[in-house]
Design an enzyme around this catalytic site. Structure first.
Site, PDB file in Angstrom:
ATOM      1  N   LYS A  32     -17.915  -1.803   5.046  1.00  0.00           N
ATOM      2  CA  LYS A  32     -18.302  -2.757   4.010  1.00  0.00           C
ATOM      3  C   LYS A  32     -19.815  -2.783   3.779  1.00  0.00           C
ATOM      4  CE  LYS A  32     -17.161  -7.351   2.315  1.00  0.00           C
ATOM      5  NZ  LYS A  32     -16.458  -8.608   2.591  1.00  0.00           N
ATOM      6  N   GLU A  82       0.814  -1.215   0.000  1.00  0.00           N
ATOM      7  CA  GLU A  82       0.000   0.000   0.000  1.00  0.00           C
ATOM      8  C   GLU A  82       0.851   1.270   0.000  1.00  0.00           C
ATOM      9  OE1 GLU A  82      -0.578  -2.602   1.930  1.00  0.00           O
ATOM     10  OE2 GLU A  82      -2.634  -3.264   1.551  1.00  0.00           O
ATOM     11  N   MET A  95      23.783  10.022   3.710  1.00  0.00           N
ATOM     12  CA  MET A  95      23.426  11.245   4.429  1.00  0.00           C
ATOM     13  C   MET A  95      23.606  11.050   5.934  1.00  0.00           C
ATOM     14  SD  MET A  95      22.806  14.292   3.933  1.00  0.00           S
ATOM     15  CE  MET A  95      21.949  14.896   2.495  1.00  0.00           C
ATOM     16  N   PHE A 152     -12.068  -8.022  13.150  1.00  0.00           N
ATOM     17  CA  PHE A 152     -10.918  -8.418  12.340  1.00  0.00           C
ATOM     18  C   PHE A 152     -10.576  -7.311  11.341  1.00  0.00           C
ATOM     19  CE2 PHE A 152      -9.133 -10.584   8.528  1.00  0.00           C
ATOM     20  CZ  PHE A 152      -7.891 -10.859   9.088  1.00  0.00           C
ATOM     21  N   GLN A 153      -9.319  -6.950  11.306  1.00  0.00           N
ATOM     22  CA  GLN A 153      -8.810  -5.884  10.438  1.00  0.00           C
ATOM     23  C   GLN A 153      -9.527  -4.563  10.641  1.00  0.00           C
ATOM     24  OE1 GLN A 153      -8.383  -7.504   6.410  1.00  0.00           O
ATOM     25  NE2 GLN A 153      -6.328  -8.150   7.008  1.00  0.00           N
TER      26      GLN A 153
HETATM   27  C1  LIG Z   1      11.760   6.035   6.080  1.00  0.00           C
HETATM   28  C2  LIG Z   1      12.993   6.738   6.477  1.00  0.00           C
HETATM   29  N1  LIG Z   1      13.797   6.213   7.438  1.00  0.00           N
HETATM   30  C3  LIG Z   1      14.932   6.854   7.795  1.00  0.00           C
HETATM   31  C4  LIG Z   1      15.281   8.029   7.218  1.00  0.00           C
HETATM   32  C5  LIG Z   1      16.559   8.754   7.657  1.00  0.00           C
HETATM   33  N2  LIG Z   1      17.509   8.821   6.552  1.00  0.00           N
HETATM   34  C6  LIG Z   1      17.653   9.923   5.794  1.00  0.00           C
HETATM   35  S1  LIG Z   1      18.764   9.732   4.552  1.00  0.00           S
HETATM   36  C7  LIG Z   1      19.101   8.149   5.037  1.00  0.00           C
HETATM   37  C8  LIG Z   1      20.109   7.326   4.300  1.00  0.00           C
HETATM   38  C9  LIG Z   1      19.724   7.065   2.903  1.00  0.00           C
HETATM   39  O1  LIG Z   1      20.676   6.206   2.336  1.00  0.00           O
HETATM   40  P1  LIG Z   1      20.695   5.954   0.779  1.00  0.00           P
HETATM   41  O2  LIG Z   1      19.344   5.664   0.283  1.00  0.00           O
HETATM   42  O3  LIG Z   1      21.739   4.934   0.475  1.00  0.00           O
HETATM   43  O4  LIG Z   1      21.092   7.368   0.196  1.00  0.00           O
HETATM   44  P2  LIG Z   1      22.494   8.157   0.236  1.00  0.00           P
HETATM   45  O5  LIG Z   1      22.402   9.179   1.320  1.00  0.00           O
HETATM   46  O6  LIG Z   1      23.574   7.167   0.486  1.00  0.00           O
HETATM   47  O7  LIG Z   1      22.586   8.795  -1.098  1.00  0.00           O
HETATM   48  C10 LIG Z   1      18.348   7.804   6.166  1.00  0.00           C
HETATM   49  C11 LIG Z   1      18.435   6.523   6.859  1.00  0.00           C
HETATM   50  C12 LIG Z   1      14.416   8.543   6.249  1.00  0.00           C
HETATM   51  N3  LIG Z   1      14.658   9.706   5.641  1.00  0.00           N
HETATM   52  N4  LIG Z   1      13.306   7.891   5.879  1.00  0.00           N
END
Ligand SMILES: Cc1ncc(C[n+]2csc(CCOP(=O)(O)OP(=O)(O)O)c2C)c(N)n1
Ligand SMILES: [Mg+2]
Lengths: 171, 624
Positions: free
Chosen positions: B190, B78, B512, B140-141
């Site tokens: 439903k 989803e 990042m 349920f659900q």
């Molecule tokens: C759902 C979610 N969980 C955690 C984060 C925190 N977060 C931001 S950037 C990142 C790393 C992303 O790594 P990657 O996709 O390899 O991208 P890169 O920075 O290496 O280009 C994380 C864990 C987020 N933005 N979204």
């Protein structure tokens, strides 16, 4: 313009809403979700034909926060109008309280005497108790309740503030 | 390097073979709730919905099977449905539509709903619900979908009586698309889907009172133009509101910029509204914005915010944000005004209408004798050109190892001749590099998760874009960590033969996160490295996509060309430098003039900027 800290103000805000399920939760959820203060909140249907309710909220915050609160209220879909009574000029505000006092002898007599001075009505009475009904400003009710403490104060139920603008303006 | 697997078996949509929508044709006969849903969608101009079935929505799936006006795209989770609908909406300007079942179906949709709320994307999400008499019974659900999604949506509805169903759906579309757009959930028990009543067409007025102001107040416009005419160091700071207002708002923005000669910058969400190639455009501003954009913001005397919201990624430390400017703020959402930054002239209304009104007022005043300060503006531009020369996006070039910036420069160069390139991203360094290095010349070509920063957004978003633009080149610029969050959608992409390109900048790190750990936490790379990444080429092939890989500079162009040439879904594993950081950077809690520039920067800290290490305060550490 650097943002300088501003004083906290208390505002009374009236809100006309569609009387639909969840509308109060939306308003309250807005306050809790965004961390705004609610000092009091009252709500009741005021126009049965149009299914509209009026909510009166007393809140505190900096002027910027108060502006936010009004803007946030105003963007809720079921909200028709938001009016900041404190800002818009003179208004009257009243609260109603039911005060139960349980006591005997002199204390009982004294409670009745003070109720008379405050123009509170005894609306229920037994040999050992009174329920007084009092209306007025929040401060007046505070004063009355404080005086009842040594005289057997047992329970208080308050409505919170309802308010309306003075004069010929309408919301 | 290039491996092309044999064509997978494509399954045909079973419903495509079945016949007419006779049931929906007659107007007066009572319809079931499920049929009403589809009829209302058709009336609202919906041609495609993204969904996933389950018990509570089976009546809708049954009705779907028996009609042909609304196409259903079967996602694999989803979350994918919601992001796909976001991509569809952002690239078309239409409302994206999602269909999920009760309970877990609805809760899986929540992240996407919040994402759409933060980025003002119009969505309608239909959620199944247990029958009305079971609500509150822990059936349920069952989930309290309206309770859960209240803070995740612009508005939501629980329909308890089939008589209100048509009206509610029409109203939901009105709410989703008007004012500041956003997601709307309709919870559908439903029994309501099975009950019958007559269909009610969309009323002329979709809601009796909800009608956000779009026309600006002429007095506010006059005050704004007063300030603009008196400006010596102006800037136009534009945002997603211009894109949401529609293509004419972008045209108007370009006109206003050239009429006034004002330098123009854009938020992440607004990229493309002003063509990147326009000489007046300074690039993106904010945390990873350009040196010239941020210093122009910092030093301006009149700031014209058009459809942006003073987000913290943009402002940096608030008490040092553009300290000497008068601020004009055009926004359709009055609650955005004075939320973070106190402004001098608020203008509430549609961004496009506001820009048009500013143009008219400026022209009127100039022909009545008003004289903008041309000399001061020329001096301002001289200063800005100085800042531009700093070349803040420069990076250490390499002849062997692929720098992520280089990969994107090549992607940009090899796609620049096309007018139909749509870029989505995941979240991380690659996202910021894409914003810096991909040059958007038109609005609606850039889909990224700005406000929420949702990893896993980009692949399904690209899928939604491709559904809306079947012949376009849709590329998800991804990170190897993010792509795994909704990788299952490759299966959807294959089923519907969508030639989506997944361009993974694989640095084997949550780059990042690693960058922040390097700058703020003593290079302790706690849990930002994944030891067991999949082989993305084999993974692509397993899904039925084409998998390509480049590991050196000499392979980059060939892989990109091949990716574009293959008319099939492609996953590119672009193996890039693991240690590269994204600059410029304004660390959280720092001001625009406290930017950190990259290691290739030669000049010592002019304008407060420093290379390599920056001023990170204790207060800054607690910010995200
Ligand atoms: C759902 C979610 N969980 C955690 C984060 C925190 N977060 C931001 S950037 C990142 C790393 C992303 O790594 P990657 O996709 O390899 O991208 P890169 O920075 O290496 O280009 C994380 C864990 C987020 N933005 N979204
Ligand atoms: Mg990575």
């Amino acid at each position: 313009m650097p943002n300088t800290p501003a004083a906290i103000e208390r505002h009374t805000i009236a809100v006309i809403v569609d009387n639909e399920p969840g509308v109060l939760a939306r308003v309250i959820g807005l306050f809790s979700g965004r961390g705004y203060n609610i000092e009091s909140l009252t709500v009741a249907e005021t126009d049965a034909a149009k299914h509209q309710s009026r909510i009166t909220i007393v809140t505190t915050g900096t002027p910027m926060v108060i502006e936010q609160i009004k803007a946030q209220l105003d963007r809720l879909v079921p909200v028709h109008r938001v009016s900041d009574l404190t800002q818009e000029g003179a208004h009257v505000a009243r609260e109603l309280a039911l005060v139960k006092v349980i006591s005997k002898g002199n204390e009982r007599v004294e409670a009745l005497r003070i109720a008379d001075i405050f123009r509170a009505k005894a609306i229920d009475s037994t040999i050992g108790s009174f329920v007084f009904e009092i209306t007025g400003s929040g401060e007046k009710i505070d004063a009355f309740v404080n005086l009842m403490v040594p005289l057997g104060l047992a329970e208080v139920s308050r409505t919170g503030i309802v308010a309306i603008a003075r004069g010929e303006t309408r919301m | 390097m290039v491996r092309v697997p044999k064509l997978p078996l494509f399954r045909e949509d079973p419903k495509m073979s079945t016949a007419p929508d006779a049931k929906l044709a007659q107007d007066t006969a009572p319809l079931s709730g499920a049929e009403i849903v589809l009829k209302a969608l058709a009336e609202q101009g919906v041609d495609v919905i993204f969904g996933y079935p389950g018990g509570a929505v089976l009546p809708i799936y049954d009705a779907l099977f028996q009609q042909n006006s609304v196409r259903h795209i079967l996602v694999r989770a989803e979350a994918g449905a919601v992001h796909a609908a976001e991509g569809y909406a952002r690239s078309t300007g239409k409302v994206g539509v999602v269909l999920v079942t009760s309970g877990p179906g609805a809760t899986n949709a929540v992240t996407g709903l919040v994402d759409a709320l933060m980025d003002s994307i119009p969505l309608v999400c239909l959620a199944g619900q247990v029958p009305t008499h079971l609500i509150g019974n822990d059936a349920f659900q069952e989930a309290d979908t309206t309770g859960i999604t209240r803070p995740a949506t612009k508005h939501n509805y629980l329909v308890k009586d089939v008589k209100n169903l048509s009206k509610t759906i029409h109203e939901a579309f009105h709410v989703a698309r008007s004012g500041r757009p956003g997601p709307v959930v309709i919870d559908l028990p439903k029994d309501v889907l099975m009950a019958k009543t007559e269909y009610a067409p969309a009323p002329a007025k979709a809601h009796p009172t909800y009608a956000p102001r779009t026309e600006p107040d002429p007095k506010a416009i006059a005050q704004a133009v007063d300030l603009m005419l008196g400006a010596k160091r102006p800037i136009l700071y534009t945002g997603g509101g211009i894109v949401n207002s529609g293509p004419d708002a972008s045209a108007a923005l370009i006109e206003l910029a050239h009429l006034t000669g004002f330098p123009t910058t854009s938020t992440l969400m607004g990229l493309g509204a002003m063509p990147a190639a326009d000489p007046l455009f300074l690039g993106m501003l904010g945390m990873h914005g350009t040196y010239e954009a941020n210093l122009t913001m910092h030093g301006c005397d009149v700031m014209v915010n058009l459809g942006a919201r003073f987000d913290d990624r943009v402002t940096g430390r608030l008490n040092a944000f553009s300290p000497n400017s008068k601020k004009i703020h055009a926004d359709i959402d009055p609650s955005s005004i004075n939320k973070n930054v106190r402004v001098d002239v608020p203008v509430v209304g549609d961004a496009g209408k506001i820009v048009r009104a500013m143009i008219a007022e400026w022209k009127r005043r100039v022909s009545a004798g008003a004289k903008p300060d041309k000399k001061a503006l020329a001096d301002w531009w001289t200063q800005i050109e100085q800042w531009r020369k700093r070349d803040c996006l420069a990076y250490m070039r390499s002849t062997d190892i692929v720098k992520p910036q280089y990969a994107l420069e090549r992607l940009q160069a090899l796609t620049a001749h096309r007018d139909d390139v749509y870029i989505s991203t995941e979240v991380g360094q690659h996202q910021m590099w894409a914003a810096q290095f991909m040059k958007f010349q038109k609005p609606n070509r850039w889909m990224t998760s700005g406000g929420l920063g949702t990893m896993g957004y980009g692949l399904p978003a690209a899928m939604g874009v491709q559904i809306a633009h079947p012949d376009a080149l849709c590329i998800d610029v991804a990170g190897e960590a993010s792509i795994l969050m909704n990788i299952q959608e490759l299966s959807t992409i294959v089923q519907y033969r969508l030639p989506v390109k997944t361009f993974i900048l694989n640095n084997q790190y949550m780059g990042m996160v690693r960058q922040w750990q390097e700058l703020l936490h003593g290079s302790r790379y706690s849990e930002s490295y994944m030891d067991a990444l999949p082989d993305f080429v084999k993974l692509a092939e397993a899904f039925g996509c084409v998998g390509l890989r480049a590991t050196k500079v000499s392979e980059v162009d060939d892989v990109i060309k091949e990716m574009i040439a293959v008319k099939r879904p492609v996953v590119v594993d672009m193996c890039v430098d693991q240690k590269e950081n994204c600059f410029p950077m304004i660390p959280s809690g720092a001001a625009h003039n406290e930017m950190i520039l990259g290691p290739s920067d030669k000049q010592p800290g002019t304008g407060g900027a420093s290379n390599g290490k920056g001023p990170i305060s204790e207060e800054g550490m607690v910010l995200v």
